[in-house]
Design an enzyme around this catalytic site. Structure first.
Site, PDB file in Angstrom:
ATOM      1  CE  LYS A  66      -4.284  -2.307   2.175  1.00  0.00           C
ATOM      2  NZ  LYS A  66      -5.177  -1.741   2.669  1.00  0.00           N
ATOM      3  CG  ASP A 103      -8.209   0.540   2.798  1.00  0.00           C
ATOM      4  OD1 ASP A 103      -8.942  -0.786   2.346  1.00  0.00           O
ATOM      5  OD2 ASP A 103      -6.959   0.219   3.004  1.00  0.00           O
TER       6      ASP A 103
HETATM    7  O1  SKM Z   1      -7.649  -2.190   1.131  1.00  0.00           O
HETATM    8  C1  SKM Z   1      -7.968  -3.765   1.341  1.00  0.00           C
HETATM    9  C2  SKM Z   1      -7.628  -3.737  -0.319  1.00  0.00           C
HETATM   10  O2  SKM Z   1      -8.364  -3.160  -0.781  1.00  0.00           O
HETATM   11  C3  SKM Z   1      -8.648  -5.795  -0.256  1.00  0.00           C
HETATM   12  C4  SKM Z   1      -8.330  -6.495   0.543  1.00  0.00           C
HETATM   13  C5  SKM Z   1      -8.092  -8.327   0.197  1.00  0.00           C
HETATM   14  O3  SKM Z   1      -8.751  -8.263  -1.112  1.00  0.00           O
HETATM   15  O4  SKM Z   1      -8.344  -8.562   1.346  1.00  0.00           O
HETATM   16  C6  SKM Z   1      -8.214  -6.105   1.470  1.00  0.00           C
HETATM   17  C7  SKM Z   1      -8.162  -4.595   1.893  1.00  0.00           C
HETATM   18  O5  SKM Z   1      -6.238  -4.255   2.018  1.00  0.00           O
END
Ligand code: SKM
Length: 269
Positions: A66, A103
């Site tokens: 991220k 988020d």
């Molecule tokens: O922020 C979210 C991400 O967009 C998708 C995600 C997932 O697919 O497990 C988890 C988070 O980090």
């Protein structure tokens, strides 16, 4: 032409994003596909370049990319810039890549769906000072929650976020545990409960009556922290709402339609 989307991370097999987005494509009759892609830190830059060349419409970014992905994007949304983390990439009309963070707002939507919008003045304790806490802290302040304390094992990390926010205060986990009775809302953002089923940031012995307690972990749904809070009679907010809402906001950025979050929350709860 069929649009395609992805989620990149390391690991990625556990992600429920493909299932969630496909449910919404079916529901909204969107001709699209969403795939999980395992990208390791050493191949992140190549992965971004490849997806750009291949014409992907957008993708989600999960742990551990991220923050690391930011230098490889062309543009950043203001909120994502403050948060220093991106979880959603949009390919714009001219082919450039813009990063967003959904988020934090996803968490606030989930919290307010569970407890309404009249709790903004209650003292809120944010536990942890990692990337997730940072995103949530900025979204909370933008949504009018200003009575914020960030508690972290290393107080300096919490203090650094507070300084950027311009409101609130920082303390240690020990202090937070001792002063627990003064907080109306607790938001647990550390990995306690994810890696070690029995770990707790601190005891909930002194939890206030009528407290609201949220955790951002959605697998397992009931973390030891939430279980302890529920035993104390608190209102519980699991991590499912945040996960679904961050995905829904990403969907809105990509396809300009609002997907059905209630149906999805019911499906994975
Ligand atoms: O922020 C979210 C991400 O967009 C998708 C995600 C997932 O697919 O497990 C988890 C988070 O980090």
């Amino acid at each position: 032409m069929k649009k395609w989307f992805a989620v990149i991370g390391d690991p990625i097999h556990h992600s429920k994003s493909p299932e969630m987005h496909h449910f919404w494509y079916d529901d909204l009759q969107e001709d699209a596909a969403y795939v999980p892609i395992h990208v390791t830190p050493d191949t992140l830059e190549q992965a971004v370049t490849s997806m750009k060349v291949l014409g992907i419409s957008g993708w989600n970014v999960t742990i551990p990319h991220k923050e690391a992905i930011i230098p490889f994007l062309d543009e950043l949304d203001e909120q994502a810039k403050h948060m220093g983390a991106v979880n959603t990439v949009v390919r714009q009309a001219d082919g450039t890549l813009k990063g967003y963070n959904t988020d934090g707002l996803g968490f606030v939507r989930s919290l307010e769906e569970a407890v309404g919008t009249n709790e903004k003045n209650r003292a809120l304790l944010l536990i942890g000072a990692g990337g997730a806490a940072r995103g949530i802290a900025f979204a909370l302040v933008a949504s009018g929650y200003t009575n914020i304390t960030i508690a972290n094992r290393t107080v300096e990390k919490a203090q650094a976020i507070i300084q950027e926010l311009g409101v609130g205060q920082a303390c240690s986990l020990v202090e937070a545990g001792e002063q627990l009775a003064q907080y109306g809302i607790l938001v647990q953002t550390t990995s306690a409960g994810l890696n070690d089923a029995f770990s707790m940031p601190f005891s909930l012995d002194h939890l206030a009556a009528h407290a609201i307690v949220a955790d951002i972990v959605y697998n397992p749904l009931m973390t030891p922290f939430l279980e302890a809070a529920q035993q104390k009679g608190a209102t519980i907010v699991t991590g499912v709402g945040m996960f679904v809402h961050q995905g829904a906001i990403a969907y809105e950025h990509w396809l300009q339609k609002t997907p059905n979050t209630n149906a999805m929350i019911a499906r994975i709860t």
